[in-house]
Every structure is written in C-alpha cells, then in structure tokens.
Scaffold this active site. Sequence first.
Site, short mmCIF file in Angstrom:
data_model
loop_
_atom_site.label_atom_id
_atom_site.label_comp_id
_atom_site.label_asym_id
_atom_site.label_seq_id
_atom_site.Cartn_x
_atom_site.Cartn_y
_atom_site.Cartn_z
N TYR A 81 7.60 2.23 -7.90
CA TYR A 81 6.88 0.97 -8.11
C TYR A 81 6.38 0.84 -9.56
O TYR A 81 6.42 -0.24 -10.14
CB TYR A 81 5.71 0.87 -7.13
CG TYR A 81 6.13 0.90 -5.68
CD1 TYR A 81 7.13 0.05 -5.21
CD2 TYR A 81 5.55 1.77 -4.77
CE1 TYR A 81 7.54 0.08 -3.89
CE2 TYR A 81 5.96 1.80 -3.44
CZ TYR A 81 6.95 0.96 -3.01
OH TYR A 81 7.35 0.99 -1.70
N ASN A 94 2.29 10.06 -2.32
CA ASN A 94 3.73 9.74 -2.31
C ASN A 94 4.19 9.44 -3.74
O ASN A 94 4.35 8.29 -4.15
CB ASN A 94 4.01 8.57 -1.36
CG ASN A 94 5.50 8.38 -1.10
OD1 ASN A 94 6.35 8.91 -1.84
ND2 ASN A 94 5.82 7.64 -0.07
N GLU A 145 0.86 -1.18 0.00
CA GLU A 145 0.00 0.00 0.00
C GLU A 145 0.89 1.22 0.00
O GLU A 145 1.94 1.22 0.64
CB GLU A 145 -0.86 0.07 1.26
CG GLU A 145 -2.04 -0.84 1.23
CD GLU A 145 -1.94 -1.90 2.31
OE1 GLU A 145 -1.07 -1.76 3.18
OE2 GLU A 145 -2.72 -2.86 2.26
C1 LIG Z 1 10.47 6.12 -2.41
C2 LIG Z 1 11.98 5.97 -2.34
C3 LIG Z 1 12.33 4.71 -1.57
C4 LIG Z 1 12.53 5.89 -3.78
O1 LIG Z 1 13.90 5.50 -3.73
P1 LIG Z 1 14.97 6.00 -4.82
O2 LIG Z 1 16.25 5.30 -4.56
O3 LIG Z 1 15.01 7.48 -4.84
O4 LIG Z 1 14.31 5.46 -6.19
P2 LIG Z 1 15.06 5.26 -7.59
O5 LIG Z 1 16.24 6.18 -7.67
O6 LIG Z 1 15.33 3.82 -7.78
O7 LIG Z 1 13.94 5.80 -8.58
C5 LIG Z 1 13.00 4.98 -9.24
C6 LIG Z 1 12.17 5.84 -10.18
O8 LIG Z 1 11.38 6.75 -9.40
C7 LIG Z 1 11.71 8.09 -9.75
N1 LIG Z 1 11.72 8.91 -8.55
C8 LIG Z 1 12.28 8.62 -7.36
N2 LIG Z 1 12.12 9.64 -6.51
C9 LIG Z 1 11.43 10.59 -7.19
C10 LIG Z 1 10.95 11.86 -6.85
N3 LIG Z 1 11.17 12.40 -5.63
N4 LIG Z 1 10.27 12.57 -7.78
C11 LIG Z 1 10.04 12.06 -9.01
N5 LIG Z 1 10.48 10.83 -9.40
C12 LIG Z 1 11.16 10.11 -8.49
C13 LIG Z 1 13.11 8.01 -10.34
O9 LIG Z 1 13.39 9.12 -11.17
C14 LIG Z 1 13.02 6.71 -11.09
O10 LIG Z 1 12.31 6.85 -12.30
P3 LIG Z 1 13.10 6.88 -13.70
O11 LIG Z 1 13.66 5.50 -13.86
O12 LIG Z 1 12.03 7.22 -14.66
O13 LIG Z 1 14.17 7.94 -13.56
C15 LIG Z 1 12.62 7.22 -1.67
O14 LIG Z 1 12.12 8.40 -2.29
C16 LIG Z 1 12.36 7.31 -0.17
O15 LIG Z 1 13.10 6.73 0.64
N6 LIG Z 1 11.31 8.04 0.22
C17 LIG Z 1 11.01 8.23 1.65
C18 LIG Z 1 10.38 6.97 2.25
C19 LIG Z 1 9.11 6.53 1.52
O16 LIG Z 1 8.25 7.32 1.20
N7 LIG Z 1 9.01 5.21 1.31
C20 LIG Z 1 7.89 4.62 0.63
C21 LIG Z 1 6.85 4.16 1.58
S1 LIG Z 1 5.59 3.25 0.69
#
Ligand SMILES: CC(C)(COP(=O)(O)OP(=O)(O)OC[C@H]1O[C@@H](n2cnc3c(N)ncnc32)[C@H](O)[C@@H]1OP(=O)(O)O)[C@@H](O)C(=O)NCCC(=O)NCCS
Length: 154
Positions: free
Chosen positions: A123, A116, A111
């Site tokens: 995902y 977010n 979920e």
């Molecule tokens: C969600 C989270 C884990 C993503 O991790 P990440 O290492 O930044 O993700 P990735 O670098 O592998 O990115 C995957 C894709 O998402 C996109 N993306 C990641 N963060 C983004 C942002 N802030 N805004 C827009 N796109 C984003 C990336 O650009 C990439 O897409 P692309 O292949 O088209 O470039 C990170 O933002 C995080 O830790 N957030 C805080 C905790 C959270 O919200 N967890 C989820 C709970 S369900």
Amino acid sequence: MFVLVRSAIPDDIPTIRALEQQAESAAHWAEREYDALFAPDAPTRIALIAVDEADIGHVRGFVIARCALDDWEIENVVVVREAQQLGVGTKLIRELLRRAHAAGVISVLLEVRESNLAARKLYERLGFSSEGRRRNYYHEPMEDALLLRISVAV
Ligand SMILES: CC(C)(COP(=O)(O)OP(=O)(O)OC[C@H]1O[C@@H](n2cnc3c(N)ncnc32)[C@H](O)[C@@H]1OP(=O)(O)O)[C@@H](O)C(=O)NCCC(=O)NCCS
C-alpha cells in the site's frame, strides 16, 4: 509476472475462497459472505482477479472492495504464495484505483494489521498514507489496525 486483471464472476468464488483460506493473514470470510457477493440485494462490491497471461484459467490473486458513493474500502487482497513479490498485488490494486477514479470516487481506504509488513509495503508503494490507528481492532491475535487511505479524485 505477467497477469491480466478482470472482474470476478460467480464461477470464480470457489477459487477466491481457496486462495483466501491458504493465506493466513488475509481477512477470512464465511462461505455465505462470498456467495452473497453477487446477490442482487447485497451491498455493492467490486471483486477483481488476476490470471496468468499465458494461462487465463490460472488465478494468481484477487481483491475485493466495498463500494460507497465517495469511498471504496478494500476488504481483502490475496496473492497466491508462489506469485508474491512479483507485482501481482500492485497490478490488482492499481486496477481497483483506476476503476474507483473512473467511478468518481474520492478515496480508497482500508485497515491493515500493524504486523502485516508485506501488505503495508504494497500500500505504501502505491501511495496510501496512514490516517490513524484502531486500537485492538483485530482479534486472535489482538492487534491494532492501521487505517490507510489514498485519494483517487482528479
Ligand atoms: C500483501 C500481498 C497481497 C502483496 O502482494 P504481492 O503481489 O506480493 O505484492 P507486490 O509484488 O505487488 O509488492 C508490492 C511491494 O511490496 C513489497 N513486498 C511484498 N511482499 C513483501 C514481503 N513479504 N516483504 C517485504 N516486502 C514485500 C514488494 O517488494 C513491493 O515493493 P517494491 O516495489 O519496493 O519491491 C501478499 O503478500 C499476500 O497475499 N499476503 C497474504 C494476504 C494478506 O495479508 N493480505 C492483506 C490483507 S490487508
């Protein structure tokens, strides 16, 4: 960013907690829930962490999932702010999906807060698709959850 993904061990718990507490949009667990991760009678979970390839003591992110026979549910995923948008989250979830497939699991689900967008993008890029919505699932602030799932069978 070059990271290695490995299974978490009990000594990683304080680092995992610290990362989670810095991430506002992460799921927040009580200390005892983390301590229970490795307890013998706890529900089966998998916890993976991403460490710097050049400095394996430096943790960049983690993912935790609850494991049932047919489905694994991602409960939390966090990447440290300075390492975000560099592919670390993708690498963590890919390894989780690989392990789920190897374990004979049918699908991996989760979920996510509708607002977010970073997590939703992560995902979506990995192939998860939306299966529905849970109205007012989250509190403070109240918000719908989107239910996402990916098939890992075959
Ligand atoms: C969600 C989270 C884990 C993503 O991790 P990440 O290492 O930044 O993700 P990735 O670098 O592998 O990115 C995957 C894709 O998402 C996109 N993306 C990641 N963060 C983004 C942002 N802030 N805004 C827009 N796109 C984003 C990336 O650009 C990439 O897409 P692309 O292949 O088209 O470039 C990170 O933002 C995080 O830790 N957030 C805080 C905790 C959270 O919200 N967890 C989820 C709970 S369900």
